[in-house]
Design an enzyme around this catalytic site. Structure first.
Site, PDB file in Angstrom:
ATOM      1  N   HIS A 180      52.989  65.846  46.274  1.00 37.05           N
ATOM      2  CA  HIS A 180      52.481  64.679  45.565  1.00 37.05           C
ATOM      3  C   HIS A 180      51.726  65.091  44.310  1.00 37.05           C
ATOM      4  O   HIS A 180      51.911  64.528  43.232  1.00 37.05           O
ATOM      5  CB  HIS A 180      51.568  63.855  46.475  1.00 37.05           C
ATOM      6  CG  HIS A 180      51.255  62.506  45.916  1.00 37.05           C
ATOM      7  ND1 HIS A 180      50.036  62.180  45.411  1.00 37.05           N
ATOM      8  CD2 HIS A 180      52.042  61.422  45.740  1.00 37.05           C
ATOM      9  CE1 HIS A 180      50.071  60.938  44.962  1.00 37.05           C
ATOM     10  NE2 HIS A 180      51.276  60.444  45.150  1.00 37.05           N
ATOM     11  N   HIS A 201      54.354  57.971  38.856  1.00 42.94           N
ATOM     12  CA  HIS A 201      53.637  56.694  38.972  1.00 42.94           C
ATOM     13  C   HIS A 201      53.786  55.915  37.677  1.00 42.94           C
ATOM     14  O   HIS A 201      54.068  56.491  36.639  1.00 42.94           O
ATOM     15  CB  HIS A 201      52.158  56.933  39.287  1.00 42.94           C
ATOM     16  CG  HIS A 201      51.980  57.693  40.566  1.00 42.94           C
ATOM     17  ND1 HIS A 201      51.874  59.061  40.591  1.00 42.94           N
ATOM     18  CD2 HIS A 201      51.966  57.283  41.851  1.00 42.94           C
ATOM     19  CE1 HIS A 201      51.779  59.454  41.858  1.00 42.94           C
ATOM     20  NE2 HIS A 201      51.840  58.400  42.641  1.00 42.94           N
ATOM     21  N   HIS A 210      58.555  57.866  46.181  1.00 42.19           N
ATOM     22  CA  HIS A 210      57.795  57.919  47.422  1.00 42.19           C
ATOM     23  C   HIS A 210      58.691  57.706  48.644  1.00 42.19           C
ATOM     24  O   HIS A 210      58.421  58.257  49.709  1.00 42.19           O
ATOM     25  CB  HIS A 210      56.633  56.925  47.372  1.00 42.19           C
ATOM     26  CG  HIS A 210      55.567  57.313  46.384  1.00 42.19           C
ATOM     27  ND1 HIS A 210      55.623  56.961  45.053  1.00 42.19           N
ATOM     28  CD2 HIS A 210      54.443  58.071  46.525  1.00 42.19           C
ATOM     29  CE1 HIS A 210      54.562  57.475  44.427  1.00 42.19           C
ATOM     30  NE2 HIS A 210      53.833  58.149  45.293  1.00 42.19           N
ATOM     31  N   HIS A 331      48.459  48.776  46.202  1.00 44.91           N
ATOM     32  CA  HIS A 331      48.613  50.222  46.356  1.00 44.91           C
ATOM     33  C   HIS A 331      47.399  51.009  45.841  1.00 44.91           C
ATOM     34  O   HIS A 331      46.840  51.840  46.553  1.00 44.91           O
ATOM     35  CB  HIS A 331      49.900  50.706  45.661  1.00 44.91           C
ATOM     36  CG  HIS A 331      49.931  52.175  45.423  1.00 44.91           C
ATOM     37  ND1 HIS A 331      49.681  52.732  44.182  1.00 44.91           N
ATOM     38  CD2 HIS A 331      50.119  53.220  46.257  1.00 44.91           C
ATOM     39  CE1 HIS A 331      49.733  54.053  44.282  1.00 44.91           C
ATOM     40  NE2 HIS A 331      50.015  54.377  45.530  1.00 44.91           N
ATOM     41  N   HIS A 335      44.178  53.207  47.977  1.00 44.94           N
ATOM     42  CA  HIS A 335      43.852  54.626  47.753  1.00 44.94           C
ATOM     43  C   HIS A 335      42.348  54.801  47.561  1.00 44.94           C
ATOM     44  O   HIS A 335      41.704  55.651  48.170  1.00 44.94           O
ATOM     45  CB  HIS A 335      44.555  55.142  46.491  1.00 44.94           C
ATOM     46  CG  HIS A 335      45.916  55.716  46.746  1.00 44.94           C
ATOM     47  ND1 HIS A 335      46.109  56.979  47.218  1.00 44.94           N
ATOM     48  CD2 HIS A 335      47.156  55.181  46.589  1.00 44.94           C
ATOM     49  CE1 HIS A 335      47.419  57.215  47.337  1.00 44.94           C
ATOM     50  NE2 HIS A 335      48.082  56.130  46.958  1.00 44.94           N
ATOM     51  N   PHE A 351      45.053  61.388  42.842  1.00 43.81           N
ATOM     52  CA  PHE A 351      46.434  61.726  43.187  1.00 43.81           C
ATOM     53  C   PHE A 351      46.651  63.206  43.520  1.00 43.81           C
ATOM     54  O   PHE A 351      47.534  63.544  44.285  1.00 43.81           O
ATOM     55  CB  PHE A 351      47.396  61.286  42.085  1.00 43.81           C
ATOM     56  CG  PHE A 351      47.694  59.806  42.108  1.00 43.81           C
ATOM     57  CD1 PHE A 351      47.648  59.083  43.291  1.00 43.81           C
ATOM     58  CD2 PHE A 351      48.041  59.130  40.937  1.00 43.81           C
ATOM     59  CE1 PHE A 351      47.933  57.713  43.325  1.00 43.81           C
ATOM     60  CE2 PHE A 351      48.329  57.772  40.961  1.00 43.81           C
ATOM     61  CZ  PHE A 351      48.271  57.058  42.148  1.00 43.81           C
ATOM     62  N   HIS A 364      51.841  54.811  52.346  1.00 37.53           N
ATOM     63  CA  HIS A 364      53.098  54.708  51.611  1.00 37.53           C
ATOM     64  C   HIS A 364      54.249  54.204  52.468  1.00 37.53           C
ATOM     65  O   HIS A 364      55.226  53.664  51.943  1.00 37.53           O
ATOM     66  CB  HIS A 364      53.423  56.016  50.884  1.00 37.53           C
ATOM     67  CG  HIS A 364      52.807  56.001  49.526  1.00 37.53           C
ATOM     68  ND1 HIS A 364      53.406  55.367  48.459  1.00 37.53           N
ATOM     69  CD2 HIS A 364      51.613  56.434  49.091  1.00 37.53           C
ATOM     70  CE1 HIS A 364      52.603  55.437  47.414  1.00 37.53           C
ATOM     71  NE2 HIS A 364      51.502  56.080  47.772  1.00 37.53           N
TER      72      HIS A 364
END
Ligand code: C2O
Length: 597
Positions: A180, A201, A210, A331, A335, A351, A364
């Site tokens: 990632h 992203h 993903h 989303h 996070h 990230f 995810h």
């Protein structure tokens, strides 16, 4: 299981091995060959991923075209011929691909001296993923709050075995988390564009990347416990029963636990799908109600076509973030909600480290499930057919520790990948937000002369942009067309487009309201129609050549439902109000406009 593709058996004739030595470029397709090594560049490219600032006078678009032509001419063959006969390079295929052999570990330092090297072990052989012809489902991904002890035992065992693998093994938990990081923190540049990062992203790559990532992760876990039917759980945050941290991830003694989280957010606390970094004392049922309207907004009103839901196109050479509705929210806020505030919102809230938390894959899982659900919601909810989308590719390691190149076109159907989601209700489908003034308005309509009491928007000036978002910005915008027919509305979505400059490594968020008054621009009002959505940046990093990194984001909000619900169909214009919430000190609003999409 027999129906699944033999992706890892390099000896069968169903897989193609491609040599990946520096002299023999990684990808077999001419359009993805990187020719910059043999063709010296005359004008150095100075654009990093998402960089807003141009360091030189050169028009970056023009530059990409030139680079592209250099590249293509160097290749000869079909592409060379096309260039010779005057076919504009821009019309040639431009799918994105990571320059896997040139992974760069020298990622810039994060605050608090955190240094990251997320490059995977090198591989000399990259196999092409072989899609399955069958749609036999062998794996059902369960909702994390509904699993039984038997499932949990398997899951624990699989994760423990993955964590026990040495870091040098590409199947290890550490390396899986690094995948990632590599794809979003600037470790890879785009094939053919050595100065431009590949970023998964903020574009149409978000869902397919993903999905492919989870696919390999799940297959690795299954192979470690010798159970090809093993499927990872999903965090069912779109359902009231799933709107907390799933308990299976919260036990400190469990292998699913990650200590690097915000300890306030236990399974007892309601998850806020529009979280902006601070906890408010909102009663749980009110939070759930707001969450459900957030889901409706991001899955329905703000998701009327592929670009609005999935994110805008991202072709080779592109920079800048153009996220779809679900990626922005919930989303992003989920996070942030999980991560520990200091130093850099690790693990989930940044990230580079997000996938170090086992909950990442459950988060995810639901993001991926939402993609599948969205496809079933309406005739316009289709995947892109653009070949630049379909042919974009990524490289992962599979359950046999072999590197595999997979294209977006290989992941569009979960059934072909052998899995589905355990079905649960979608209560948000009935949660269309209602306007704050709806009731009042109904009463006013009965009493004609009370109409004057409706707040007027006539006196709101139109603001000149760019403008820093250091306080609430309120601007009046003329609409391209008023009183649109149902047919016109079905054909074209009215879209609010906001261009934003911000810092990539900072968590920042602002909310967008339409036709509302100052006293109602609160968190509680996010349950109402007037709230159009948010800008959310989850911190991440890029190679920046030592310069402070600015990123450009283009946000798009669907207005058709919203304007209808506000009873503003016949109005010439609307008021747009931008409300800073967190980290907006360096945010600049570059433009605000309305388009028909
Ligand atoms: Cu790749 Cu949820 O981020």
């Amino acid at each position: 299981m027999a129906s699944l593709s033999p992706i890892a058996t390099s000896t069968t004739n169903t897989t193609t091995a491609i040599s990946a030595t520096p002299n023999n470029p990684l990808f077999s397709k001419a359009s993805q060959l990187s020719a910059y090594k043999t063709k010296p560049r005359h004008v150095p490219l100075k654009i990093s991923c998402n960089a807003a600032k141009k360091d030189d006078q050169q028009n970056p678009n023009e530059q990409h075209v030139l680079d592209r032509r250099n590249m293509l001419l160097g290749l000869g063959g079909l592409y060379g011929a096309a260039a010779t006969f005057g076919v504009a390079p821009a019309s040639l295929a431009k799918p994105t691909a990571p320059a896997i052999t040139q992974c760069s570990p020298d990622s810039e330092e994060l605050p608090a001296n955190v240094k990251v090297n997320c490059c995977p072990p090198m591989s000399n052989n990259i196999l092409d993923f072989k899609p399955s012809n069958s749609s036999r489902i062998t794996r059902i991904r369960p909702a994390a709050h509904l699993v039984d002890t038997k499932y949990l035992e398997k899951y624990h065992k699989a994760i423990s075995l993955m964590k026990a693998l040495p870091d040098s093994d590409p199947r290890s938990f550490t390396q899986q988390a690094n995948v990632h990081c590599a794809y979003c923190n600037g470790a890879y540049h785009q094939v053919g564009f050595p100065k431009i990062d590949l970023q998964v992203h903020g574009s149409w790559l978000f869902f397919p990347f993903h999905r492919a990532y989870l696919y390999f992760y799940e297959k690795i876990l299954g192979s470690l416990i010798n159970d090809p039917t093993f499927a990872i759980p999903y965090w069912n945050w779109d359902h009231p029963d799933g709107m907390t941290l799933p308990a299976i991830f919260a036990d400190p003694k469990s292998t699913l636990y990650d200590p690097v989280r915000d300890s306030v957010h236990t399974p007892m606390v309601a998850l806020d799908l529009s979280y902006d970094g601070t906890d408010h004392d909102v009663p749980k049922d009110q939070q759930i109600k707001t969450n459900l309207t957030v889901m409706y907004r991001q899955m329905v009103s703000n998701a009327k076509n592929s670009g609005l839901f999935m994110g805008q196109p991202y072709r080779a050479g592109d920079t800048g973030s153009k996220p779809g509705s679900l990626e922005t929210m919930p989303h992003g806020p989920v996070h942030i909600w999980v991560g520990k505030k200091t130093p850099n919102r690790e693990d989930m809230g940044n990230f580079y480290s997000a996938a170090r938390d086992p909950i990442f894959y459950a988060h995810h899982g639901n993001v991926d499930r939402m993609w599948s659900v969205w496809r079933t919601l309406g005739p316009k909810n289709k995947n892109f057919k653009d070949s630049d989308f379909l042919d974009s590719s990524f490289v992962f390691y599979d359950e046999n520790a072999k590197a595999v190149r997979i294209r977006v076109r290989d992941v569009l159907d979960t059934k072909k990948l052998g899995y589905e989601y355990q079905p649960v209700d979608l209560p948000w489908l009935k949660s269309r937000p209602t306007p704050r003034r709806a009731k009042v308005k109904a009463v006013f309509n009965k009493v004609k002369d009370a109409v004057a009491a409706e707040p007027s928007t006539m006196d709101v000036p139109t603001v000149a942009f760019p403008k820093p978002l250091d306080k609430v910005i309120r601007t009046h915008l003329m609409r391209p067309q008023k009183s649109r027919t149902k047919r016109a509305k079905d054909d074209e979505e009215e879209v609010l487009v906001i261009e934003v400059e911000s810092k990539a490594h900072e968590f920042s968020k602002f909310d967008v309201y339409v036709n509302d008054e100052d006293e109602y621009l609160t968190k509680e009002n996010r349950v109402r129609t007037e709230y159009a959505g948010s800008f959310v940046n989850v911190p991440h990093k890029h190679k920046t050549g030592g310069k402070e990194h600015k990123m450009n984001t283009t946000l798009r909000f669907g207005l058709t439902d919203l304007i209808e619900d506000l009873g503003a169909d016949d109005d010439e214009g609307i008021d747009v109000i931008l409300v800073p919430r967190v980290g907006t000190e360096s945010v600049v609003i570059k433009s605000v406009k309305i388009e028909l999409d």
